[in-house]
Structures are given as structure tokens and as C-alpha cells.
Design a protein around this motif. Sequence first.
Motif, PDB file in Angstrom:
ATOM      1  N   VAL A 181       0.847  -1.184   0.000  1.00 28.43           N
ATOM      2  CA  VAL A 181       0.000   0.000   0.000  1.00 28.43           C
ATOM      3  C   VAL A 181       0.887   1.240   0.000  1.00 28.43           C
ATOM      4  O   VAL A 181       1.811   1.349   0.811  1.00 28.43           O
ATOM      5  N   PHE A 182       0.637   2.136  -0.927  1.00 29.56           N
ATOM      6  CA  PHE A 182       1.325   3.421  -0.959  1.00 29.56           C
ATOM      7  C   PHE A 182       0.562   4.374  -0.049  1.00 29.56           C
ATOM      8  O   PHE A 182      -0.534   4.816  -0.378  1.00 29.56           O
ATOM      9  N   GLU A 183       1.148   4.681   1.089  1.00 32.79           N
ATOM     10  CA  GLU A 183       0.519   5.540   2.087  1.00 32.79           C
ATOM     11  C   GLU A 183       0.886   6.986   1.814  1.00 32.79           C
ATOM     12  O   GLU A 183       2.065   7.354   1.798  1.00 32.79           O
ATOM     13  N   ASN A 184      -0.127   7.818   1.598  1.00 30.43           N
ATOM     14  CA  ASN A 184       0.099   9.220   1.249  1.00 30.43           C
ATOM     15  C   ASN A 184      -0.139  10.194   2.397  1.00 30.43           C
ATOM     16  O   ASN A 184      -0.192  11.399   2.180  1.00 30.43           O
ATOM     17  N   PHE A 185      -0.284   9.650   3.612  1.00 28.67           N
ATOM     18  CA  PHE A 185      -0.397  10.474   4.804  1.00 28.67           C
ATOM     19  C   PHE A 185      -1.498  11.527   4.628  1.00 28.67           C
ATOM     20  O   PHE A 185      -2.409  11.347   3.821  1.00 28.67           O
ATOM     21  N   MET A 186      -1.430  12.598   5.391  1.00 27.35           N
ATOM     22  CA  MET A 186      -2.455  13.645   5.307  1.00 27.35           C
ATOM     23  C   MET A 186      -1.798  15.013   5.390  1.00 27.35           C
ATOM     24  O   MET A 186      -2.264  15.909   6.100  1.00 27.35           O
ATOM     25  N   ASP A 187      -0.692  15.182   4.669  1.00 28.67           N
ATOM     26  CA  ASP A 187       0.120  16.377   4.889  1.00 28.67           C
ATOM     27  C   ASP A 187      -0.448  17.647   4.285  1.00 28.67           C
ATOM     28  O   ASP A 187       0.006  18.748   4.601  1.00 28.67           O
ATOM     29  N   VAL A 220       4.543   1.755   1.781  1.00 28.71           N
ATOM     30  CA  VAL A 220       5.420   2.643   1.015  1.00 28.71           C
ATOM     31  C   VAL A 220       5.057   4.088   1.326  1.00 28.71           C
ATOM     32  O   VAL A 220       3.914   4.515   1.118  1.00 28.71           O
ATOM     33  N   ALA A 221       6.015   4.853   1.800  1.00 29.56           N
ATOM     34  CA  ALA A 221       5.773   6.257   2.137  1.00 29.56           C
ATOM     35  C   ALA A 221       5.732   7.099   0.877  1.00 29.56           C
ATOM     36  O   ALA A 221       6.660   7.081   0.060  1.00 29.56           O
ATOM     37  N   ALA A 222       4.633   7.848   0.722  1.00 28.10           N
ATOM     38  CA  ALA A 222       4.447   8.703  -0.449  1.00 28.10           C
ATOM     39  C   ALA A 222       3.927  10.059  -0.005  1.00 28.10           C
ATOM     40  O   ALA A 222       3.180  10.156   0.971  1.00 28.10           O
ATOM     41  N   LEU A 223       4.306  11.097  -0.723  1.00 28.80           N
ATOM     42  CA  LEU A 223       3.827  12.448  -0.451  1.00 28.80           C
ATOM     43  C   LEU A 223       3.212  13.006  -1.723  1.00 28.80           C
ATOM     44  O   LEU A 223       3.796  12.869  -2.809  1.00 28.80           O
ATOM     45  N   GLU A 224       2.060  13.648  -1.626  1.00 26.83           N
ATOM     46  CA  GLU A 224       1.337  14.101  -2.809  1.00 26.83           C
ATOM     47  C   GLU A 224       1.886  15.389  -3.408  1.00 26.83           C
ATOM     48  O   GLU A 224       1.468  15.798  -4.486  1.00 26.83           O
ATOM     49  N   SER A 225       2.792  16.030  -2.701  1.00 29.16           N
ATOM     50  CA  SER A 225       3.354  17.287  -3.175  1.00 29.16           C
ATOM     51  C   SER A 225       4.788  17.416  -2.708  1.00 29.16           C
ATOM     52  O   SER A 225       5.211  16.765  -1.743  1.00 29.16           O
TER      53      SER A 225
END
Length: 408
Positions: free
Chosen positions: A107-113, A167-172
Motif C-alpha cells: 500500500v502506498f501511504e500518502n499520509f495527510m500532509d 510505502v511512504a508517499a507524499l502528494e506534493s
Amino acid sequence: MNSNTEIKQYKKKIYDGYKSFQNLELGVDYKEYKLADELNRVPAYTYPVSDEEEVQVQTILQEDHIISMHEHTFIAPEDLSEFYEFRRQGRDWTAFEALSKSGLDVVFENFMDGTAMITSQAGWKWSDVIHDLGIRFSDIGHQDMVIKAERISDLYRAKEEGKIAFVAALESSSMIENELDRLDVLYGFGVRTMGICYSEANQLGSGLREPSDGGLTVFGKQAVRRMNKLGITIDLSHSGDKTAMDTIETSDKPVTINHAGARALWNTNRLKPDYVIKACAAKGGVIAIEAAPHSTVTHKHPAHNIESFMEHFEYTANLVGIDHVAFGPDTLFGDHVGLHTLLSGKLSIKSSQMPNMQRVEYVEGLENPAECFPNILRWLVKKGYSREDIKKVMGENILRVLKETWVK
């Protein structure tokens, strides 16, 4: 269903009952919030298939790699009036129990940043993002089912061991500001996928909500090249069209659109035009279809459901080929529609509210990360997709791109 056909459920993940932050003392180390029900918030929905088809679904879940390229696995508070306070305390609860039943291997986790609001109400601040990453991985470090994935071998190991690769992911990339080396720092924290922008413009380029798109900046080009060197997969889901095209041209490696759909089916900037989709695929990338409420609707299916979602999938597959499509549902645990309403001023969702769209309370069959993939699989099996093609869109297409973009 035919009761004479024995259906063996796929083996669930190795889950020992751990709940987020149970190692800490409630009321002393953190404040308690009543969280949404991670398993039964809405009525369960199973896409209808025959017993024989369900056997195929369970076999695929057991044997093949099931990957979501975009999710938010946190549990929202039940009372959304507490959401801003909840986000300011900087602690998110992961839905470990629900994930154990999801069928997901990666799972690519995109957090809530975009809503990281410890120091600011605008989100995307460097210190808040670092805090968010650290807290989540601290929690994950106290259990054994979800493992932090940093190399390709981790993705395969998770499947073999009955675990889930996270998997740590960031949307920006907004939080790096004009500091290129911050990409190295984020890589060190475990981030393996990053978007160029989250809708609004930043130092790298323009987001999809901007009235004009100046394309990738000089600094943006430097950032793209640094991400290529580090082994960070680049995502274009929230980038403006020109910025997306500039990024595809600048990158030495494939890029992704990890949660979007086809603008040809629904004319909103949140979805991608054919020429961007084609360029992404031509670069060797993958386009993953999203299911966040009121996103992948169509004129044929103006009420968002699994049929409208899969219409975007089939359109994209027909446009660029089955080797370049996957799924990034972009779901969470809690009232997603309510959160969109609450955060509409901060998110890029207003433009998608077309006059003939029928609003829904939730997307039936695609409500959260635990429900999505068994139903997507059932739809594919029901429609007669081959095992080979299903393997591709469930995970192999994503793995191919990661092998070309990550450090081995």
C-alpha cells in the motif's frame, strides 16, 4: 451462488490485534478521540459474482501481488467537527485490523500532509511533514504486520511473509520549498514517491487548480533530476497539464499518475486529458485510477460507483494499453464525503462538482482501503479479463515502474 462449490478464503495477513499507540498511556501521552468504525461504518458491499468466479478472486488474492498505488490508511474521527483539533495534535491512527482483511500486499501511504496543521492551517510545512512521518513510523515500529518498504525486495518479502509493505508517499513537494537537499532528507525518512504539486503552485511548478500553468520551473527541473538520482518515483496526479508534460520530458525515468482518471469521460481538471495520459504511458509510466468520492464519475454513470470507476479504467486501458494501468483508489477510513465538504476550501475538489453529477454519501463497494481490491478483482473476473491481464493491473505494472525508478 452455487452452494456445491467450495470457496476457500485467501489467507489473511498475520495480525496480532495491535491498535495504534497501545504502547502509550491514554490520557497521559495522548488525547483520545472517538474514531470512525474502520470495518462497519457503512453497509458492506460485495460485487456480485458466481461461486466459480469467487474461487478465482480468492486464488488471485492468495497468489498474486495486490498493490494499491494511493491510499490514506488513517482512521478519521467519527465527529468531523473535531477534525482540525485532531490534525493539530499530530497523531494519526492506522487501521491495522481493517488492512489485515484488505487483500493488499503493498500500500502506498500518502499520509495527510495537505492537512498537517501543527504549526499552520495551510498544510505542507516542512516540520509538520517530518513530524507526521516520524509519528506514523514510530507507531508502525511497534507491530509486525505492516513493514516499512524502502527497496523492491521489501515488496516481495511482505507477500512471502503474510505481511503488508507500507510505502511512504507524499502528494506534493511543496515542503521542500527551495531546498533541494530536503529531497535527500525525505528519502532518508523512507519516502519513495512524491508529487510535484498539490493543486496550487509551488517552487517546482503549477498545480491543477491554478488559472494558468507556467510549467516546470528551473528549480522544478533540478528537483526532478534529483528525484531520479535518489530513487524517488515522481507523480503527476495533482500537477497542471503543462507542468505534467514538462516533468515527463525532463525525467530520465518513468513517472506515474497514481490517482486520477480520464478527463475525456468527465471534464474536470482533477482528471487527466488524453495527451497527458498518453505521454505518461509512452515514458513507460503507469496511470492508476482513483475512487475518492465524486472523482471518477462519467456521463454514463453520474452517480459515483464501481461501474463509473471501472469505466475510467477501461477507457484508459483502451487508450494506452493494459501494461500502463493500475489502481490508486485514494480512500480512507471514515466519512470521506464529509471530509471533502469540510476541507473543500483546501482541496482541489470544487472544480469536479459538475451540474449533472449525482452526489453520493459514499462510493459503494469502494468505501475504504479494506473494501476496494476484492471488489475490483470481482469486477475484472466477472468481465472476463484474463489472469495475465489481472496480474498486470493488480500489481505487476506498478512493480515494473518501481524497478525502473527505485534503488534496487
